[in-house]
Design an enzyme around this catalytic site. Structure first.
Site, mmCIF file in Angstrom:
data_model
loop_
_atom_site.group_PDB
_atom_site.id
_atom_site.type_symbol
_atom_site.label_atom_id
_atom_site.label_comp_id
_atom_site.label_asym_id
_atom_site.label_seq_id
_atom_site.Cartn_x
_atom_site.Cartn_y
_atom_site.Cartn_z
ATOM 1 N N SER A 131 0.907 -1.031 -0.001
ATOM 2 C CA SER A 131 0.003 0.107 0.077
ATOM 3 C C SER A 131 1.098 1.265 -0.149
ATOM 4 C CB SER A 131 -0.873 -0.145 1.510
ATOM 5 O OG SER A 131 -1.583 1.291 1.422
ATOM 6 N N TYR A 144 -1.833 0.199 10.638
ATOM 7 C CA TYR A 144 -1.849 -0.198 9.085
ATOM 8 C C TYR A 144 -0.576 0.015 8.222
ATOM 9 C CZ TYR A 144 -3.505 -0.731 4.284
ATOM 10 O OH TYR A 144 -3.517 -1.024 3.054
#
Length: 236
Positions: A131, A144
């Protein structure tokens, strides 16, 4: 099986990037084993398989089952991931643990299952879906982003340690259409995501990047591709 057809395993294949990747690669003529906790409909060249990446035995069985049926595994797309964003002071520790289990341990379980197969074959390709959170931290993304940086670092470490016959790629999506935002239980993070996700790209845009890396000749190792919406820019 033709010379160009590959046996490709995709985790997290029931929705989003995983589903788009499985469908695109099967349509391109590859045999795709699509793993997920949720049911997946079988299709031509697409074999659904029950998989929980947080369970090492489940991942081992996923990879070995493909070897037993097809004699080899050419590519593992380690795509499974979760994104229940929240500020650290929300103290949603169970959600932190879930991200670590899926995003980090799930990747390690995939490497542990596939790497010995690749080494025996003398070749293979590990693709990780990371990501842009691996390269930047914003409020609500601390855990995250930490898991995605870990995924990037683990994948880069695998590249450096592996023989040249084993290719290693990190695919780094920006804001992409998926169910991930629906996993956010924290009200602050959920509201912040509404504006952040205003401009998205389809999951197939990431699937095309994955296909590009797979389609390169054996002596070309695409190490990282970052794909963002054209409108995704830093906040003013």
């Amino acid at each position: 099986m033709t010379d160009t057809q590959k046996i490709i395993l995709v985790t997290g294949a029931s929705s989003g990037i995983g589903a788009a990747t499985a469908q695109r690669l099967a349509a391109a003529g590859h045999v795709v084993v699509a793993g997920a906790r949720r049911p997946i409909q079988a299709a031509e060249r697409l074999e659904p398989a029950e998989l929980d990446v947080t369970d090492r035995d489940s991942m081992t069985a996923f990879v070995q089952g493909a070897v037993d049926r097809h004699g080899r595994v050419d590519v593992l797309v380690a795509n499974a991931g979760v994104m229940p964003l929240s500020r650290l002071d929300a103290l949603l520790v169970d959600e932190w643990d879930r991200m670590i289990d899926v995003n980090v341990r799930g990747l390690l379980h995939g490497i542990a299952a596939a790497l010995p197969v690749f080494q025996r074959q003398g070749g293979g390709h590990l693709i990780t879906t990371a990501s842009v959170g691996a390269h930047e931290v914003v409020p609500t993304s601390a855990v995250y982003s930490g898991t995605k940086f870990a995924a990037w670092a683990i994948t880069e470490g695998l590249r450096q340690e592996s023989d040249p016959g084993i290719r290693v790629t990190t695919i780094t999506p920006g804001v992409t259409e998926s169910e991930l935002a629906g996993q956010i239980s924290d009200p602050y993070a959920r509201d912040a995501m509404v504006e952040y996700r205003r401009d998205t790209i389809p999951a197939d845009a990431i699937a095309r990047a994955i296909q590009f890396a797979i389609d390169q000749p054996a002596d070309v190792d695409v190490n990282e591709i970052i794909v963002r919406p054209a409108r995704q820019r830093p906040a003013a």
